[in-house]
Design a protein around this motif. Structure first.
Motif, mmCIF file in Angstrom:
data_model
loop_
_atom_site.group_PDB
_atom_site.id
_atom_site.type_symbol
_atom_site.label_atom_id
_atom_site.label_comp_id
_atom_site.label_asym_id
_atom_site.label_seq_id
_atom_site.Cartn_x
_atom_site.Cartn_y
_atom_site.Cartn_z
ATOM 1 N N GLU A 1 0.828 -1.214 0.000
ATOM 2 C CA GLU A 1 0.000 0.000 0.000
ATOM 3 C C GLU A 1 0.857 1.256 0.000
ATOM 4 O OE1 GLU A 1 -3.800 0.149 2.324
ATOM 5 O OE2 GLU A 1 -2.920 -1.600 3.302
ATOM 6 N N THR A 2 0.436 2.223 -0.802
ATOM 7 C CA THR A 2 1.091 3.522 -0.894
ATOM 8 C C THR A 2 0.044 4.619 -0.736
ATOM 9 O OG1 THR A 2 2.836 2.712 -2.356
ATOM 10 C CG2 THR A 2 2.391 5.074 -2.417
ATOM 11 N N THR A 3 0.386 5.658 0.010
ATOM 12 C CA THR A 3 -0.457 6.842 0.110
ATOM 13 C C THR A 3 0.085 7.919 -0.830
ATOM 14 O OG1 THR A 3 -1.013 6.395 2.422
ATOM 15 C CG2 THR A 3 -1.340 8.642 1.641
ATOM 16 N N GLU A 4 -0.815 8.505 -1.626
ATOM 17 C CA GLU A 4 -0.460 9.607 -2.529
ATOM 18 C C GLU A 4 -1.241 10.839 -2.133
ATOM 19 O OE1 GLU A 4 -0.366 9.553 -7.206
ATOM 20 O OE2 GLU A 4 -2.323 10.303 -6.554
ATOM 21 N N TYR A 5 -0.567 12.002 -2.172
ATOM 22 C CA TYR A 5 -1.272 13.264 -1.951
ATOM 23 C C TYR A 5 -0.639 14.340 -2.816
ATOM 24 C CZ TYR A 5 2.642 13.801 1.322
ATOM 25 O OH TYR A 5 3.890 13.852 1.885
ATOM 26 N N GLU A 6 -1.417 15.361 -3.104
ATOM 27 C CA GLU A 6 -0.969 16.444 -3.973
ATOM 28 C C GLU A 6 -0.559 17.656 -3.157
ATOM 29 O OE1 GLU A 6 -2.438 18.801 -8.025
ATOM 30 O OE2 GLU A 6 -3.860 17.568 -6.884
ATOM 31 N N VAL A 7 0.548 18.278 -3.550
ATOM 32 C CA VAL A 7 1.017 19.508 -2.921
ATOM 33 C C VAL A 7 0.957 20.616 -3.975
ATOM 34 C CG1 VAL A 7 2.905 20.653 -1.711
ATOM 35 C CG2 VAL A 7 2.557 18.188 -1.428
ATOM 36 N N LYS A 8 0.114 21.608 -3.738
ATOM 37 C CA LYS A 8 -0.080 22.676 -4.716
ATOM 38 C C LYS A 8 0.636 23.940 -4.266
ATOM 39 C CE LYS A 8 -4.591 21.096 -6.434
ATOM 40 N NZ LYS A 8 -6.008 21.474 -6.676
ATOM 41 N N HIS A 9 1.435 24.503 -5.179
ATOM 42 C CA HIS A 9 2.075 25.795 -4.922
ATOM 43 C C HIS A 9 2.602 26.340 -6.232
ATOM 44 C CE1 HIS A 9 6.247 24.329 -5.363
ATOM 45 N NE2 HIS A 9 5.896 23.268 -4.658
ATOM 46 N N PRO A 10 2.800 27.653 -6.324
ATOM 47 C CA PRO A 10 3.402 28.233 -7.535
ATOM 48 C C PRO A 10 4.883 27.895 -7.590
ATOM 49 C CG PRO A 10 3.105 29.917 -5.866
ATOM 50 C CD PRO A 10 2.437 28.685 -5.331
ATOM 51 N N THR A 11 5.497 28.142 -8.744
ATOM 52 C CA THR A 11 6.941 27.950 -8.871
ATOM 53 C C THR A 11 7.671 28.905 -7.937
ATOM 54 O OG1 THR A 11 6.724 27.274 -11.172
ATOM 55 C CG2 THR A 11 8.886 28.029 -10.465
ATOM 56 N N TRP A 12 8.616 28.383 -7.187
ATOM 57 C CA TRP A 12 9.339 29.191 -6.213
ATOM 58 C C TRP A 12 10.511 29.948 -6.840
ATOM 59 C CZ3 TRP A 12 9.503 24.414 -2.524
ATOM 60 C CH2 TRP A 12 8.271 24.311 -1.861
ATOM 61 N N LYS A 13 10.942 30.991 -6.156
ATOM 62 C CA LYS A 13 12.160 31.696 -6.514
ATOM 63 C C LYS A 13 13.254 31.335 -5.508
ATOM 64 C CE LYS A 13 9.832 35.494 -8.867
ATOM 65 N NZ LYS A 13 9.655 36.965 -8.974
ATOM 66 N N TYR A 14 14.497 31.566 -5.920
ATOM 67 C CA TYR A 14 15.608 31.168 -5.058
ATOM 68 C C TYR A 14 16.588 32.314 -4.856
ATOM 69 C CZ TYR A 14 18.986 30.772 -8.932
ATOM 70 O OH TYR A 14 19.822 31.042 -9.980
ATOM 71 N N TYR A 15 17.450 32.121 -3.844
ATOM 72 C CA TYR A 15 18.529 33.058 -3.539
ATOM 73 C C TYR A 15 19.868 32.331 -3.744
ATOM 74 C CZ TYR A 15 14.713 35.283 -0.878
ATOM 75 O OH TYR A 15 13.525 35.838 -0.484
ATOM 76 N N THR A 16 20.871 33.029 -4.223
ATOM 77 C CA THR A 16 22.194 32.438 -4.405
ATOM 78 C C THR A 16 22.876 32.270 -3.055
ATOM 79 O OG1 THR A 16 22.433 33.427 -6.597
ATOM 80 C CG2 THR A 16 24.449 32.695 -5.498
ATOM 81 N N VAL A 17 23.216 31.027 -2.711
ATOM 82 C CA VAL A 17 23.853 30.724 -1.428
ATOM 83 C C VAL A 17 25.354 30.973 -1.520
ATOM 84 C CG1 VAL A 17 24.384 28.891 0.235
ATOM 85 C CG2 VAL A 17 22.084 29.068 -0.743
ATOM 86 N N ASN A 18 25.888 31.737 -0.555
ATOM 87 C CA ASN A 18 27.320 32.042 -0.511
ATOM 88 C C ASN A 18 28.064 31.215 0.533
ATOM 89 O OD1 ASN A 18 26.985 34.142 -2.472
ATOM 90 N ND2 ASN A 18 26.169 35.451 -0.838
ATOM 91 N N LYS A 19 27.396 30.893 1.627
ATOM 92 C CA LYS A 19 27.994 30.088 2.701
ATOM 93 C C LYS A 19 26.936 29.133 3.246
ATOM 94 C CE LYS A 19 31.039 33.829 4.364
ATOM 95 N NZ LYS A 19 31.376 34.665 5.545
ATOM 96 N N SER A 20 27.402 27.987 3.755
ATOM 97 C CA SER A 20 26.466 27.055 4.387
ATOM 98 C C SER A 20 27.144 26.368 5.557
ATOM 99 C CB SER A 20 25.961 26.024 3.381
ATOM 100 O OG SER A 20 27.011 25.219 2.884
ATOM 101 N N GLU A 21 26.326 25.872 6.470
ATOM 102 C CA GLU A 21 26.819 25.179 7.663
ATOM 103 C C GLU A 21 25.934 23.980 7.926
ATOM 104 O OE1 GLU A 21 27.175 25.855 12.520
ATOM 105 O OE2 GLU A 21 26.682 27.536 11.198
ATOM 106 N N LEU A 22 26.557 22.873 8.301
ATOM 107 C CA LEU A 22 25.817 21.655 8.605
ATOM 108 C C LEU A 22 26.463 20.969 9.795
ATOM 109 C CD1 LEU A 22 23.607 19.506 7.638
ATOM 110 C CD2 LEU A 22 25.518 18.394 6.478
#
Length: 235
Positions: A175-196
């Protein structure tokens, strides 16, 4: 009526190209792994839920909160339509009611933990940080990006990672559950630094412990938008 309506904002996406054999046990029936330029990806994603409504109702103390998840990418073919979707290994939130409803109704894998976030936004830079506490240890994902919003290029890696409009969950082998996620196309920002700073084994199990030694292939920051989750069905 939509099951959930909210804003998803300031999405940090830390992406890894992985051996697809690792993910095969997690692939829901009726779907198959999705690839970008021959690569199979998993992503650590952190963001804010804002103005959240469950079945049209704002639940007290469950309106604005953080989420961090580990996810990978699948597709399902129905006739001439290819549904590009996401499967979650785990979703972490600080609100127990969200965990209970998502796990009970959507067969998801939510966990409730202490969480915090910090946004520092100026005219030129955006700093976004999400932290959560697991086994008495704080985990962190954070980015610093340029403040200018950009359109997602067609056919790009960021489009592959960000643009999914279906969710799939493996209830069991049949069994698999399916659902729909509705949203407009997103915009992005250029990443200069990251931390994890993330204990992959503690958060996601032994299958994903190897990610502690892997270097991300990419890190993105998306602005996000209003979203709705609906049309749940069993396959």
């Amino acid at each position: 009526m939509s099951f959930l309506k909210a804003e998803w904002r300031k999405l940090v996406m830390i992406n890894y190209a992985v051996n697809p054999e690792i993910l095969k046990p997690y692939v829901p029936k009726g779907t198959s792994l999705d690839f970008y330029e021959g690569k199979c990806y998993v992503s650590v994603v952190g963001f804010m839920f804002l103005n959240t409504k469950l079945l049209g109702v704002k639940v007290p103390f469950h309106v604005n909160f953080e989420e961090v998840n580990l996810r990978f990418y699948v597709k399902r073919v129905e006739g001439n339509e290819v549904k590009r979707g996401v499967v979650f290994i785990k979703e972490i939130v600080p609100k127990p009611a969200i965990t209970f409803v998502a796990n009970t109704i959507y067969n998801e894998h939510y966990e409730t933990l202490s969480m915090k976030h910090d946004w520092n936004i100026s005219n030129t830079t955006i700093k976004v940080e999400y932290t959560w506490k697991k086994n008495k240890k704080w985990n962190t994902i954070a980015v610093e990006a340029s403040a200018e919003q950009k359109e997602i290029p067609l056919g790009s890696e960021i489009e592959f990672i960000a643009e999914h409009y279906w969710g799939y969950s493996k209830k069991n082998e049949k069994e698999t559950t399916e659902y729909e996620v509705k949203h407009p196309t997103w915009k992005y920002y250029t990443v200069n630094k990251s931390e994890l700073e993330l204990d992959f084994k503690a958060n996601y199990g032994e299958d994903f412990e190897f990610l502690k030694n892997e270097k991300p292939t990419s890190v993105f920051l998306l602005e996000g938008s209003e979203v709705s989750v609906e049309n749940k069905k069993k396959l």
